[in-house]
Design a protein around this motif. Structure first.
Motif, PDB file in Angstrom:
ATOM      1  N   ARG A  42       0.738  -1.157  -0.001  1.00  0.00           N
ATOM      2  CA  ARG A  42      -0.099  -0.226  -0.004  1.00  0.00           C
ATOM      3  C   ARG A  42       1.015   1.218  -0.253  1.00  0.00           C
ATOM      4  O   ARG A  42       2.067   1.149   0.627  1.00  0.00           O
ATOM      5  N   VAL A  43       0.311   2.227  -0.498  1.00  0.00           N
ATOM      6  CA  VAL A  43       1.099   3.532  -0.403  1.00  0.00           C
ATOM      7  C   VAL A  43       1.292   3.889   0.930  1.00  0.00           C
ATOM      8  O   VAL A  43       0.451   4.068   1.867  1.00  0.00           O
ATOM      9  N   GLY A  44       2.655   4.290   1.438  1.00  0.00           N
ATOM     10  CA  GLY A  44       2.889   4.733   2.622  1.00  0.00           C
ATOM     11  C   GLY A  44       2.988   3.550   3.485  1.00  0.00           C
ATOM     12  O   GLY A  44       3.184   3.917   4.762  1.00  0.00           O
ATOM     13  N   SER A  45       3.193   2.129   3.049  1.00  0.00           N
ATOM     14  CA  SER A  45       3.550   1.118   4.009  1.00  0.00           C
ATOM     15  C   SER A  45       4.732   0.394   3.516  1.00  0.00           C
ATOM     16  O   SER A  45       5.134   0.574   2.430  1.00  0.00           O
ATOM     17  N   VAL A  46       5.320  -0.199   4.473  1.00  0.00           N
ATOM     18  CA  VAL A  46       6.449  -0.979   4.214  1.00  0.00           C
ATOM     19  C   VAL A  46       6.122  -2.552   4.579  1.00  0.00           C
ATOM     20  O   VAL A  46       7.014  -3.172   4.036  1.00  0.00           O
ATOM     21  N   GLN A  47       4.876  -2.710   4.487  1.00  0.00           N
ATOM     22  CA  GLN A  47       4.513  -4.329   4.588  1.00  0.00           C
ATOM     23  C   GLN A  47       4.090  -4.734   3.414  1.00  0.00           C
ATOM     24  O   GLN A  47       3.519  -3.996   2.667  1.00  0.00           O
ATOM     25  N   THR A  48       4.557  -5.936   3.148  1.00  0.00           N
ATOM     26  CA  THR A  48       4.101  -6.438   1.745  1.00  0.00           C
ATOM     27  C   THR A  48       2.712  -7.301   2.051  1.00  0.00           C
ATOM     28  O   THR A  48       2.863  -8.096   2.694  1.00  0.00           O
ATOM     29  N   GLN A  49       2.001  -7.050   1.050  1.00  0.00           N
ATOM     30  CA  GLN A  49       0.779  -7.787   1.026  1.00  0.00           C
ATOM     31  C   GLN A  49       0.614  -8.793   0.116  1.00  0.00           C
ATOM     32  O   GLN A  49       0.983  -8.620  -1.024  1.00  0.00           O
ATOM     33  N   GLN A  50       0.026  -9.874   0.266  1.00  0.00           N
ATOM     34  CA  GLN A  50      -0.174 -11.126  -0.671  1.00  0.00           C
ATOM     35  C   GLN A  50      -1.398 -10.934  -1.544  1.00  0.00           C
ATOM     36  O   GLN A  50      -2.613 -10.616  -0.869  1.00  0.00           O
ATOM     37  N   ALA A  51      -1.319 -10.953  -3.053  1.00  0.00           N
ATOM     38  CA  ALA A  51      -2.519 -10.683  -3.682  1.00  0.00           C
ATOM     39  C   ALA A  51      -3.177 -12.051  -4.147  1.00  0.00           C
ATOM     40  O   ALA A  51      -2.062 -12.825  -4.362  1.00  0.00           O
ATOM     41  N   ASP A  52      -4.291 -12.009  -4.270  1.00  0.00           N
ATOM     42  CA  ASP A  52      -5.010 -13.280  -4.746  1.00  0.00           C
ATOM     43  C   ASP A  52      -5.921 -13.085  -5.996  1.00  0.00           C
ATOM     44  O   ASP A  52      -7.106 -12.804  -5.702  1.00  0.00           O
ATOM     45  N   VAL A  53      -5.459 -12.391  -7.007  1.00  0.00           N
ATOM     46  CA  VAL A  53      -6.190 -12.071  -8.035  1.00  0.00           C
ATOM     47  C   VAL A  53      -5.670 -12.705  -9.424  1.00  0.00           C
ATOM     48  O   VAL A  53      -4.520 -13.128  -9.574  1.00  0.00           O
TER      49      VAL A  53
END
Length: 467
Positions: A276-287
């Motif tokens: 996300r903008v402004g975040s350092v955490q990686t998100q997992q996408a399921d798309v």
């Protein structure tokens, strides 16, 4: 014979010749297929239907249409000759030639009317490698129709069927798909069909309009942002990738995505992760990612307007959608579909014959979207529910001399009575060749006005060296 002497090996069974399967082999196939949930038939090499399983009988057969002992091309299409002799792809001819399965998408006659059907034909071999029978599995396409008003995607021309067949082939995979075509060719509808035909059909289908969005807004919309990420970011926002979790993300007009954001899309495709903008955490996408554009992405990679690595990643499964001028056969059924959408109650609008000729003679630079707008415009001015030539926009009423003469001659022909399949057409060979050479007049329209089927038109043109 002594006990130590081995018994002679039994003589090998005589080979079963191609096209004449032994009844025991056919019965074994029928028994195997009977409880299969997918409709299937067993054929010999002469195109004769030897058996059909319960699913086939339920979906494709009625008492008034017996199929056992009939030719497959007659039952499925009403043809008198195999599909390849009627100008279509014949899976049996290809399977016989290659000794391997073959697939095709055809329009079949069914108890419900004409339907698009995926056909997979597999040759069955004996121990000697001879083809003893064929098994044909049929799967009806639920998200398109060759008839007016039955689906969002409508058409039956060869160009349309080719694009629809490509959609059906790529839909079950999880790979990204790139839809290419002019503006107005229905890229969003085809993308939605990919989603509906995939294993993600129960998940969301999220559309991202990539046209004209500035970089910072685009990044926030797509990836989301954290609270305080920028001025005005008072709360954390969920991005469209997160909204599409478990479903499909459709990037419409991906050629307009800013270069700086293309690298983040590439990372999403390669790793399935984003931030996300402004975040350092990686998100997992399921798309699953689908993309579309009317722009020439391959040329844009040469002048630096589009990243080559992203283009190559997206174009693993490209599907080109035909322009409307390349599928003129579909114009009448598309026009009827748009007309029906606006009919209410007992109102039944219709077209005069000259209107359909004008529609098929137009080049349609705006494609299906332009056709829809023309029909909506004409309907507003039509009195009594019949759309006539004077109700069309001026540009459609002005036809060049090269087109107006054959149109006028065709209009002078009386509508033929039913089943004039083998009746000679009242037109000379030179006239027929002249009209067939006019690419703005579809083969289906020409055949209909001359009073015989497209198959007969195809045969006659082939006899004249133009098939």
């Amino acid at each position: 014979m002594s006990a130590s002497t081995p018994a002679p090996a039994p003589a090998p069974a005589p080979p079963v010749h191609s096209g004449r399967p032994a009844s025991a082999q056919v019965q074994a196939l029928v028994s195997f297929l009977e409880h299969d949930s997918q409709p299937a038939i067993v054929l010999d090499a002469d195109y004769t239907i030897l058996a059909g399983n319960a699913a086939y009988r339920q979906h494709f057969s009625v008492e008034a249409r017996p199929f056992l002992g009939q030719k497959c091309f007659r039952v499925s299409h009403g043809y008198d000759v195999p599909c390849d002799q009627a100008g279509e792809h014949c899976p049996m001819a290809q399977a016989r030639l290659q000794g391997a399965p073959d697939r095709v998408l055809h329009v079949h006659h069914t108890p419900r009317g004409p339907e698009h059907v995926n056909v997979e034909l597999r040759p069955i071999m004996d121990a000697q490698g001879n083809i003893v029978a064929y098994v044909e599995r049929l799967n009806t396409v639920r998200h398109a129709s060759p008839s007016a008003g039955k689906a969002e995607l409508v058409g039956r021309s060869g160009a349309f069927n080719q694009a629809l067949a490509a959609v059906q082939r790529v839909a079950p995979s999880q790979l990204p798909v790139l839809l290419l075509g002019e503006s107005g060719t229905g890229k969003e509808l085809f993308a939605h069909t990919v989603h509906e035909s995939s294993r993600r059909a129960q998940g969301p289908f999220v559309i991202v309009d990539c046209s004209g969005l500035p970089y910072d807004l685009f990044e926030s919309e797509l990836f989301g942002h954290e609270k305080g990420a920028f001025t005005g970011a008072h709360v954390r926002k969920q991005g469209l990738i997160e909204t599409a979790h478990g479903g499909t993300l459709f990037l419409d007009e991906i050629g307009d995505v800013p270069l700086a954001l293309q690298v983040k899309l590439l990372r999403l495709l390669e790793t399935g992760t984003y931030r996300r903008v402004g975040s350092v955490q990686t998100q997992q996408a399921d798309v699953r990612l689908l993309a579309a554009t009317h722009l020439p992405l391959d040329a844009m990679t040469q002048d630096g307007r589009f990243r080559k690595d992203l283009y190559y990643r997206l174009s693993a499964l490209p599907i080109r959608l035909p322009a409307l001028r390349e599928r003129r056969q579909d114009i009448p059924v598309l026009a009827e579909t748009f007309l029906r959408k606006h009919d209410a109650g007992a109102t039944q609008s219709s077209f005069s014959p000259d209107v359909l000729q004008r529609l098929q003679a137009h080049d349609w630079p705006g494609n299906v979207r332009e056709l829809r707008n023309v029909i909506e415009h004409a309907r507003l001015f039509a009195e009594g529910g019949v759309i006539r030539e004077e109700h069309l926009p001026q540009e459609l009423r002005t036809v060049s001399a090269a087109v107006s003469e054959p149109l006028a001659a065709l209009a002078a022909l009386a509508d033929p009575p039913p089943r004039m399949e083998h009746r000679p057409a009242p037109v000379s060979d030179s006239q027929l060749l002249e009209w067939a050479a006019d690419r703005r007049l579809s083969r289906s329209a020409l055949a209909a006005r001359l009073g015989f089927s497209e198959r007969t038109l195809y045969r006659r043109l082939r006899a004249l060296g133009q098939g």
